[in-house]
Design an enzyme around this catalytic site. Structure first.
Site: not given
Ligand code: MEV
Length: 325
Positions: A105-106, A108, A111, A152
């Site tokens: 969730g960071l 990767s 980046a 992201d």
């Molecule tokens: C992922 O970091 C964030 C989500 O909302 C997916 C996205 O926005 O593409 C879960």
């Protein structure tokens, strides 16, 4: 032809994940202590088209042309130069390293794409703007996540805290009162693709319920942006707690993330929530000066690791260029 290096940071989503895929606003910030780094070295002994890629962290050493067409690293190069031109590329070696944990969730994947796109385009003498890097990395994110919102790739390409909403010009948050976030690894990998698909299934089955959850999350992001702009950081805690509850209702939390969130709050954190796609990955907790107690309690409660990140901005981005530029 000199060597070119580019980096891109990790990221956390402070508010609004998942809802952002459905057009609601969200807030994300770079995590500068984590980074993906790409070095492109010319290979003066090689022939045109010989592009070697080495990514030790994932045990990959291959020629660009050997990678499957939908391999994210190949797609990142193809976002800089079309596949028909691969055979004419100057021979080079691309080294990819990253301290951003995978499936955490960071950020990767975004980046690595952003750093690769930036370094490779600079190597070809076609330096890309942050916006271009972000757009190109977005194309690669589609391979990773299916239907990415674009948050992201935006936060890691611009390397600044952002208020992001699809179809609306990107807004950079200027943070007058920096604040501190503890980032705790739940110990189980997250799965953004699976989480995004599960939320989509729920939304298809019960659009009214899900729409309600998304819009409440969106209004939390909007309120958080106001609080950040006024420097009223204490207000963010309850907003994080409520955001976590809504993510639970979306079905993307886990008992471990819930337990860590509760532990952090009981240990004095002002608020806590999962961050990113969920189903594992990381928890974030807003802390004041009393950092040690929540830090220790999170470890006692089974967090695999905990570190502190300051949310401030804007940052200077490090990018491109032969050494010293
Ligand atoms: C992922 O970091 C964030 C989500 O909302 C997916 C996205 O926005 O593409 C879960």
């Amino acid at each position: 032809m000199p060597a070119f290096t580019a980096t891109a940071p990790g990221k956390i989503i402070l508010f609004g994940e998942h809802a952002v895929v459905y057009g609601e606003p969200a807030i994300a910030a770079p995590v500068q202590s984590l980074e993906a780094r790409v070095i492109v070295n010319p290979d003066i002994t090689g022939s045109p088209g010989e592009v070697q890629i080495e990514a030790q962290d994932i045990g990959l050493a291959a020629e660009l042309n050997q990678l499957e067409p939908d391999h994210p690293l190949r797609a990142a190069i193809a976002a800089v130069v079309s596949e028909e031109k691969f055979k004419d590329l100057p021979a080079c070696q691309i080294q990819i390293t990253s301290t951003i944990p995978i499936s955490s969730g960071l950020g990767s994947s975004a980046a690595i794409s952003a750093a690769l796109i930036r370094a490779f385009s600079a190597f070809l003498g076609q330096r890309m703007t942050n916006e271009q890097v972000s757009q190109a990395a977005f194309e690669v994110e589609k391979i990773h996540h299916g239907t990415p919102s674009g948050i992201d790739n935006s936060v890691v390409a611009f390397q600044q805290p952002i208020y992001y909403q699809k179809g609306v010009p990107l807004e950079f948050l200027s943070i007058s009162s920096p604040f501190s976030i503890l980032i705790a690894d739940s110990g189980s990998p997250g799965d953004t693709r699976k989480a995004v698909m599960a939320v989509k299934e729920g939304w298809v089955k019960d659009p009214d319920k899900y729409q309600g959850l998304f819009s409440e999350i969106g209004s939390i992001s909007a309120r958080a942006r106001e609080a950040i702009s006024r420097g009223e950081i204490n207000q963010l805690g309850p907003l994080m707690d409520r955001n976590h509850k809504l993510l639970q209702e979306l079905g993307v939390s886990t008992p471990k993330l819930d337990h860590l969130a509760q532990t952090a709050r009981e240990a004095g954190a002002l608020g806590a929530k999962l961050s990113g796609g969920g189903l594992g990955g990381h928890l974030i907790a807003l802390v004041n000066d009393q950092v040690e107690t929540p830090w220790e309690r999170l470890l006692e409660a089974g967090a695999a690791s905990v570190f502190l990140s300051a949310i401030s901005g804007p940052f200077q981005s490090e990018s491109g260029g032969p050494e010293g530029q």
